[in-house]
Motif scaffolding. Structure first.
Motif, mmCIF file in Angstrom:
data_model
loop_
_atom_site.group_PDB
_atom_site.id
_atom_site.type_symbol
_atom_site.label_atom_id
_atom_site.label_comp_id
_atom_site.label_asym_id
_atom_site.label_seq_id
_atom_site.Cartn_x
_atom_site.Cartn_y
_atom_site.Cartn_z
ATOM 1 N N GLY A 39 0.818 -1.330 0.086
ATOM 2 C CA GLY A 39 -0.174 0.186 0.264
ATOM 3 C C GLY A 39 0.296 1.484 -0.357
ATOM 4 O O GLY A 39 1.856 1.858 0.316
ATOM 5 N N THR A 40 0.200 2.179 -0.422
ATOM 6 C CA THR A 40 0.746 3.348 -0.273
ATOM 7 C C THR A 40 0.626 4.670 -0.745
ATOM 8 O O THR A 40 -1.219 4.501 -0.990
ATOM 9 C CB THR A 40 2.312 3.851 -1.551
ATOM 10 O OG1 THR A 40 1.178 3.992 -3.737
ATOM 11 C CG2 THR A 40 2.664 2.784 -2.390
ATOM 12 N N ALA A 41 0.392 5.603 -0.644
ATOM 13 C CA ALA A 41 0.073 7.081 0.086
ATOM 14 C C ALA A 41 1.159 8.483 0.172
ATOM 15 O O ALA A 41 2.375 8.203 0.638
ATOM 16 C CB ALA A 41 -0.930 6.845 1.400
ATOM 17 N N GLY A 42 0.671 9.307 -0.356
ATOM 18 C CA GLY A 42 1.506 10.617 -0.342
ATOM 19 C C GLY A 42 1.393 11.310 -1.464
ATOM 20 O O GLY A 42 -0.074 11.473 -1.740
ATOM 21 N N PHE A 43 2.469 12.626 -1.905
ATOM 22 C CA PHE A 43 2.100 13.716 -2.458
ATOM 23 C C PHE A 43 2.994 14.203 -3.506
ATOM 24 O O PHE A 43 4.468 13.871 -3.530
ATOM 25 C CB PHE A 43 1.749 15.039 -1.185
ATOM 26 C CG PHE A 43 2.650 14.874 -0.557
ATOM 27 C CD1 PHE A 43 3.811 15.608 -1.132
ATOM 28 C CD2 PHE A 43 3.364 13.911 0.463
ATOM 29 C CE1 PHE A 43 4.845 16.969 -0.521
ATOM 30 C CE2 PHE A 43 4.339 14.880 1.381
ATOM 31 C CZ PHE A 43 5.725 15.777 1.017
ATOM 32 N N LEU A 165 5.406 4.391 -13.215
ATOM 33 C CA LEU A 165 6.579 3.751 -12.772
ATOM 34 C C LEU A 165 7.875 4.666 -11.720
ATOM 35 O O LEU A 165 6.983 6.000 -10.773
ATOM 36 C CB LEU A 165 7.537 4.390 -13.466
ATOM 37 C CG LEU A 165 7.516 3.763 -14.703
ATOM 38 C CD1 LEU A 165 8.357 4.910 -16.266
ATOM 39 C CD2 LEU A 165 7.561 2.738 -15.614
ATOM 40 N N SER A 166 7.071 3.977 -10.780
ATOM 41 C CA SER A 166 7.855 4.187 -9.006
ATOM 42 C C SER A 166 9.278 3.461 -9.263
ATOM 43 O O SER A 166 9.700 2.135 -9.175
ATOM 44 C CB SER A 166 7.179 4.138 -7.818
ATOM 45 O OG SER A 166 6.726 2.258 -8.431
ATOM 46 N N ALA A 182 9.142 5.995 -1.358
ATOM 47 C CA ALA A 182 9.519 5.699 -2.749
ATOM 48 C C ALA A 182 9.328 7.215 -4.121
ATOM 49 O O ALA A 182 8.503 8.023 -3.544
ATOM 50 C CB ALA A 182 8.535 4.756 -3.384
ATOM 51 N N PHE A 183 9.944 7.324 -5.111
ATOM 52 C CA PHE A 183 9.421 8.445 -5.849
ATOM 53 C C PHE A 183 8.764 7.863 -7.274
ATOM 54 O O PHE A 183 9.220 6.539 -7.072
ATOM 55 C CB PHE A 183 10.901 8.592 -6.778
ATOM 56 C CG PHE A 183 11.393 9.505 -5.402
ATOM 57 C CD1 PHE A 183 10.903 10.861 -5.154
ATOM 58 C CD2 PHE A 183 12.755 9.205 -4.768
ATOM 59 C CE1 PHE A 183 11.650 11.856 -4.288
ATOM 60 C CE2 PHE A 183 13.237 10.325 -3.834
ATOM 61 C CZ PHE A 183 13.011 11.390 -3.915
ATOM 62 N N SER A 184 7.673 8.197 -7.367
ATOM 63 C CA SER A 184 6.323 7.677 -8.005
ATOM 64 C C SER A 184 6.522 8.926 -9.282
ATOM 65 O O SER A 184 5.899 9.660 -8.998
ATOM 66 C CB SER A 184 5.229 6.886 -7.831
ATOM 67 O OG SER A 184 4.518 6.439 -8.091
ATOM 68 N N LEU A 206 4.299 13.587 -10.580
ATOM 69 C CA LEU A 206 5.188 13.125 -10.187
ATOM 70 C C LEU A 206 4.973 13.427 -8.276
ATOM 71 O O LEU A 206 4.473 14.291 -8.055
ATOM 72 C CB LEU A 206 6.768 13.773 -10.412
ATOM 73 C CG LEU A 206 7.254 13.127 -9.860
ATOM 74 C CD1 LEU A 206 8.092 12.688 -10.535
ATOM 75 C CD2 LEU A 206 9.418 14.740 -10.710
ATOM 76 N N SER A 207 4.882 11.780 -7.495
ATOM 77 C CA SER A 207 5.364 11.728 -6.301
ATOM 78 C C SER A 207 6.174 11.394 -5.233
ATOM 79 O O SER A 207 6.919 10.541 -6.049
ATOM 80 C CB SER A 207 3.997 12.112 -5.716
ATOM 81 O OG SER A 207 3.683 10.438 -6.317
ATOM 82 N N ILE A 208 6.305 11.803 -3.722
ATOM 83 C CA ILE A 208 6.939 11.200 -3.407
ATOM 84 C C ILE A 208 6.030 10.215 -2.223
ATOM 85 O O ILE A 208 4.481 10.538 -1.866
ATOM 86 C CB ILE A 208 7.858 11.921 -2.355
ATOM 87 C CG1 ILE A 208 9.003 10.951 -1.344
ATOM 88 C CG2 ILE A 208 7.128 12.602 -1.434
ATOM 89 C CD1 ILE A 208 9.943 11.713 -0.885
#
Length: 215
Positions: A39-43, A165-166, A182-184, A206-208
Motif C-alpha cells: 500500500g502507498t500514500a503520498g503527495f 513507474l516508481s 518511493a518516488f512515483s 510526480l510524487s513522493i
C-alpha cells in the motif's frame, strides 16, 4: 475496444490472484517471495491538460496532488513479483482556460478536482542486496472523474491508457513487513467530449510516497 480491454484485464488479474493464493504459504522471513501486498500514500505535483484541436481552447489544472495505491500478487521467482495494481491520483487546483492565441479566458471555474484511477497489472523487482531497493512498473486502464465547485461535470472522458513507474527503498520492520519511501511517476491519456467538442487529455504527476509492504 473498451470492453475487450476490460475482458483481457480481468483475465490477467485473475491469473495474478491465483498466483498470489498459491504463493501465500511459501514465504521465508525477510525475503521477497510468496504472497505480496503493498500500500502507498503520498503527495506531489500534477498537471491535467485538455486540448480541443478544432478551436484551440485549452483547459489546464496543475499544482498540489495526493496519491494512493494498492498492489496485490505473488512472487514468480525470488525478488520478482507479479501483481494487480490500483492507483489513484487526485489534483485539486484552479483551472485555467486559454484560446488558440494562447490568451487567458476568464471563465469562473474554480476549486477544480480531478481524479485519475489506474486499474491494471504490473511487476515489482527488488534488487538482490541488503539495501532492499525496488523498481516497479504498472500499466492498465485509466478512469477519469472531473468536478467543478458545484459538483457538476465539465466534460466527459473516455477510459484511456495509463502507466506508473516508481523506485524506492524499504526497511524491514519484522520478518514479513517493510516500511519505506518511493518516488512515483504517473502518465495517463484519453479523449474527452465537451459540448460536442473533442479534446485530447493528458495527465502527468510526480510524487513522493510512503510504502507499507507485506511479503
Amino acid at each position: 475496444k473498451t470492453l475487450s480491454g476490460k475482458y483481457y484485464m480481468k483475465k490477467i488479474l485473475l491469473s495474478i490472484a491465483l498466483a498470489a493464493v498459491c504463493a501465500f504459504a511459501v514465504s521465508a522471513p525477510k525475503t521477497h517471495d510468496g504472497f505480496f501486498l503493498n500500500g502507498t500514500a503520498g503527495f506531489g505535483y500534477g498537471n491535467y491538460l485538455n486540448q480541443f484541436k478544432n478551436n484551440g481552447v485549452k483547459l489546464e489544472s496543475k499544482g498540489f496532488q495526493i496519491t494512493s495505491g494498492l498492489k496485490i500478487g505473488g512472487a514468480i521467482i525470488p525478488n520478482l513479483i507479479l501483481h494487480a495494481t490500483l492507483k489513484a491520483n487526485s489534483i485539486i487546483a484552479d483551472i485555467s482556460v486559454s484560446n488558440n492565441a494562447g490568451e487567458s479566458v476568464n471563465i469562473p471555474l474554480n476549486n477544480e478536482a480531478y481524479k485519475v484511477v489506474l486499474f491494471g497489472a504490473g511487476v515489482t523487482y527488488y534488487l538482490p542486496s541488503e539495501l532492499n531497493i525496488f523498481l516497479s512498473a504498472s500499466a492498465g486502464i485509466a478512469s477519469y472523474t472531473e468536478f467543478c465547485a458545484l459538483g457538476e461535470s465539465i466534460s466527459k472522458h473516455d477510459e484511456g491508457f495509463s502507466f506508473n513507474l516508481s523506485v524506492g527503498k524499504e526497511w524491514w520492520v519484522n520478518d514479513e513487513l517493510g516500511l519505506g519511501v518511493a518516488f512515483s511517476f504517473n502518465h495517463s491519456s484519453t479523449n474527452s467530449d465537451f459540448l460536442n467538442y473533442k479534446g485530447d487529455v493528458s495527465f502527468n504527476s510526480l510524487s513522493i510516497e510512503a510504502t507499507l509492504t507485506f511479503n
